[in-house]
Design an enzyme around this catalytic site. Structure first.
Site, mmCIF file in Angstrom:
data_model
loop_
_atom_site.group_PDB
_atom_site.id
_atom_site.type_symbol
_atom_site.label_atom_id
_atom_site.label_comp_id
_atom_site.label_asym_id
_atom_site.label_seq_id
_atom_site.Cartn_x
_atom_site.Cartn_y
_atom_site.Cartn_z
ATOM 1 N N HIS A 280 -5.410 -9.438 -2.221
ATOM 2 C CA HIS A 280 -5.347 -10.891 -1.064
ATOM 3 C C HIS A 280 -6.351 -11.186 -0.017
ATOM 4 O O HIS A 280 -7.014 -11.409 -0.797
ATOM 5 C CB HIS A 280 -5.435 -8.849 0.412
ATOM 6 C CG HIS A 280 -4.473 -7.585 0.272
ATOM 7 N ND1 HIS A 280 -4.724 -7.349 -1.071
ATOM 8 C CD2 HIS A 280 -3.336 -7.378 0.848
ATOM 9 C CE1 HIS A 280 -3.621 -5.972 -0.940
ATOM 10 N NE2 HIS A 280 -3.005 -6.722 0.080
ATOM 11 N N MET B 289 -1.822 -7.933 6.529
ATOM 12 C CA MET B 289 -2.653 -8.661 6.010
ATOM 13 C C MET B 289 -1.972 -9.251 4.731
ATOM 14 O O MET B 289 -2.969 -9.495 3.615
ATOM 15 C CB MET B 289 -3.831 -7.688 6.092
ATOM 16 C CG MET B 289 -4.508 -7.438 7.101
ATOM 17 S SD MET B 289 -6.117 -6.310 6.623
ATOM 18 C CE MET B 289 -5.957 -5.308 8.019
ATOM 19 N N SER B 290 -0.940 -9.531 4.671
ATOM 20 C CA SER B 290 -0.699 -9.723 3.142
ATOM 21 C C SER B 290 1.128 -10.701 3.141
ATOM 22 O O SER B 290 2.112 -10.915 4.375
ATOM 23 C CB SER B 290 0.103 -8.942 2.269
ATOM 24 O OG SER B 290 0.756 -7.712 3.143
ATOM 25 N N HIS C 59 -7.749 3.476 7.472
ATOM 26 C CA HIS C 59 -7.187 3.592 5.890
ATOM 27 C C HIS C 59 -6.198 4.609 5.164
ATOM 28 O O HIS C 59 -5.043 4.266 5.339
ATOM 29 C CB HIS C 59 -7.832 2.791 5.365
ATOM 30 C CG HIS C 59 -6.745 1.832 4.211
ATOM 31 N ND1 HIS C 59 -5.719 1.226 3.738
ATOM 32 C CD2 HIS C 59 -7.759 2.139 2.780
ATOM 33 C CE1 HIS C 59 -5.027 1.044 2.499
ATOM 34 N NE2 HIS C 59 -5.936 1.428 1.734
ATOM 35 N N HIS D 28 -3.474 0.425 -4.272
ATOM 36 C CA HIS D 28 -3.236 -0.622 -5.128
ATOM 37 C C HIS D 28 -3.229 -0.426 -6.391
ATOM 38 O O HIS D 28 -5.151 -0.583 -7.259
ATOM 39 C CB HIS D 28 -3.385 -2.126 -4.479
ATOM 40 C CG HIS D 28 -2.275 -2.654 -3.445
ATOM 41 N ND1 HIS D 28 -1.523 -3.144 -3.197
ATOM 42 C CD2 HIS D 28 -3.313 -2.256 -1.471
ATOM 43 C CE1 HIS D 28 -1.371 -3.746 -1.952
ATOM 44 N NE2 HIS D 28 -1.858 -3.328 -1.003
ATOM 45 N N ASN E 226 0.812 2.377 10.745
ATOM 46 C CA ASN E 226 0.573 3.451 11.875
ATOM 47 C C ASN E 226 1.145 2.417 13.134
ATOM 48 O O ASN E 226 1.354 1.395 12.671
ATOM 49 C CB ASN E 226 -0.119 3.196 11.635
ATOM 50 C CG ASN E 226 -1.348 1.937 11.248
ATOM 51 O OD1 ASN E 226 -1.193 1.267 10.544
ATOM 52 N ND2 ASN E 226 -1.961 0.919 12.432
ATOM 53 N N SER F 275 0.157 -0.922 -0.148
ATOM 54 C CA SER F 275 -0.190 -0.273 -0.440
ATOM 55 C C SER F 275 0.660 1.641 -0.029
ATOM 56 O O SER F 275 1.758 1.016 0.703
ATOM 57 C CB SER F 275 -1.109 0.158 1.510
ATOM 58 O OG SER F 275 -2.244 -1.345 1.468
ATOM 59 N N ALA G 181 2.492 -2.556 3.925
ATOM 60 C CA ALA G 181 2.272 -1.801 5.386
ATOM 61 C C ALA G 181 1.983 -2.595 6.772
ATOM 62 O O ALA G 181 1.092 -3.082 5.806
ATOM 63 C CB ALA G 181 1.339 -0.637 4.245
ATOM 64 N N TYR H 82 -8.349 -11.090 2.270
ATOM 65 C CA TYR H 82 -9.577 -10.050 2.371
ATOM 66 C C TYR H 82 -10.539 -9.738 1.491
ATOM 67 O O TYR H 82 -11.633 -9.385 1.567
ATOM 68 C CB TYR H 82 -9.635 -9.253 3.655
ATOM 69 C CG TYR H 82 -8.730 -7.713 2.995
ATOM 70 C CD1 TYR H 82 -8.747 -6.918 1.947
ATOM 71 C CD2 TYR H 82 -7.186 -7.637 3.855
ATOM 72 C CE1 TYR H 82 -8.476 -6.255 1.349
ATOM 73 C CE2 TYR H 82 -6.240 -7.312 2.789
ATOM 74 C CZ TYR H 82 -6.779 -6.199 2.072
ATOM 75 O OH TYR H 82 -6.111 -5.405 0.943
ATOM 76 N N GLU H 83 -9.578 -9.578 0.129
ATOM 77 C CA GLU H 83 -10.545 -9.226 -0.910
ATOM 78 C C GLU H 83 -11.570 -10.391 -1.258
ATOM 79 O O GLU H 83 -12.665 -10.553 -2.397
ATOM 80 C CB GLU H 83 -9.608 -9.004 -2.565
ATOM 81 C CG GLU H 83 -9.062 -7.641 -1.264
ATOM 82 C CD GLU H 83 -8.004 -7.374 -2.997
ATOM 83 O OE1 GLU H 83 -8.010 -6.572 -3.512
ATOM 84 O OE2 GLU H 83 -7.133 -7.686 -2.638
HETATM 85 N N1 HPA Z 1 -3.037 -3.841 11.429
HETATM 86 C C1 HPA Z 1 -3.508 -4.858 9.895
HETATM 87 N N2 HPA Z 1 -2.606 -5.254 8.721
HETATM 88 C C2 HPA Z 1 -2.254 -2.777 8.497
HETATM 89 C C3 HPA Z 1 -2.526 -2.333 9.891
HETATM 90 C C4 HPA Z 1 -2.561 -2.754 11.040
HETATM 91 O O1 HPA Z 1 -2.617 -2.168 12.095
HETATM 92 N N3 HPA Z 1 -1.847 -1.592 9.307
HETATM 93 C C5 HPA Z 1 -1.247 -1.449 7.957
HETATM 94 N N4 HPA Z 1 -1.817 -2.656 7.584
#
Ligand code: HPA
Length: 266
Positions: free
Chosen positions: A77, A205-206, A241, A55, A229, A24, A107, A79-80
């Protein structure tokens, strides 16, 4: 995997030696590619569409820092709603095209308290908490063994190289263990406390499915996370996001500099 492979073989003149998967906010790295051949994902038969915001959804073939590369700008991903096979299809196809070393970027949320927003972290190892594995099912012996070793999932030699280049460039580069969850909801503070206890420094998540598929094929992986973050509950802030994408934008100059410096040594 045959249809996308055959299609890409018909489009490219020179096979890639290396491949880079952009997480990301890192999409602009694609602009660093010289003599680019850009192929949108929706032109490639069987290739999963990238639906996540941030993306782009295109493959770029060309040269960076004197190396023949393939850049995946956007990834699939879980989750998609993509099957785990689709999640790893891209890296498997690029490996079959010739790429031998992979830089996987992402990310991530920072769990380790010495990280801060914007930190770059070299992935030393991972914890797969996605509840699935791309190797489930009959083993494709032409790709790799039934029970692949994951002791050096993130190649030590590539990590040394990245650390040395980061020092040279005076770019702070932390090291840490990446835990992958399915998402798409961010974690709860309790989940983050749990992840810290089990040894995770980063959460995302990847990356993990791709790293497993590549290790299965005997290929080397370098993983780099951008802490976009701090993870849930580490600060009092909510996670969104937009912040993830904003931090990606702030950091990508450093990130791109580091990747370019590492490429000649791969
Ligand atoms: N959690 C999960 N996936 C992420 C995060 C997070 O805090 N930040 C960026 N991708």
């Amino acid at each position: 995997m045959n249809a996308p492979l055959a299609y890409l073989q018909s489009r490219i003149a020179t096979p890639p030696e290396l491949a880079i998967v952009l997480g990301s906010g890192l999409g602009p790295f694609a602009d660093e590619v010289e003599n680019p051949l850009v192929i949108p994902y929706d032109e490639i038969p069987g290739w999963p569409r990238a639906t996540a915001v941030g993306h782009a959804g295109k493959l770029i073939f060309g040269q960076v820092a004197g190396r023949q590369v393939a850049v995946m700008s956007g990834r699939a991903h879980l989750y998609e709603g993509h099957s785990i096979d689709k999640v790893v299809l891209g890296v498997r196809v690029l490996a079959n095209l010739g790429a031998r070393k992979f830089i996987l970027t992402n990310a991530a949320g920072g769990i380790k308290l010495t990280y801060s927003r914007g930190a770059l972290v070299l992935i030393t190892d991972h914890i797969n908490l996605q509840g699935t594995n791309p190797l489930i099912g009959p083993n494709d012996d032409s790709l790799g063994p039934r029970f692949p070793d994951m002791t050096f999932a993130y190649a030590p030699a590539l990590r040394e190289l990245a650390l040395a280049q980061a020092t040279k460039l005076m770019i702070p580069l932390h090291e840490g263990v990446y835990a992958a969850l399915s998402g798409p909801s961010y974690e709860t503070p309790a989940e983050i406390r749990y992840l810290r206890i089990v040894g995770a420094d980063l959460v995302g998540m990847s990356t993990v499915p791709e790293a497993i598929a590549l290790n299965h094929m005997g290929l080397q992986v370098l993983g780099i996370s951008c802490v976009t973050n701090m993870a849930a509950g580490v600060t009092n802030e909510r996670i969104n996001h937009e912040e993830v994408l904003e931090t990606g934008i702030e950091v990508r100059g450093r990130f791109m500099q580091l990747i370019k410096a590492v490429l000649p040594g791969l």
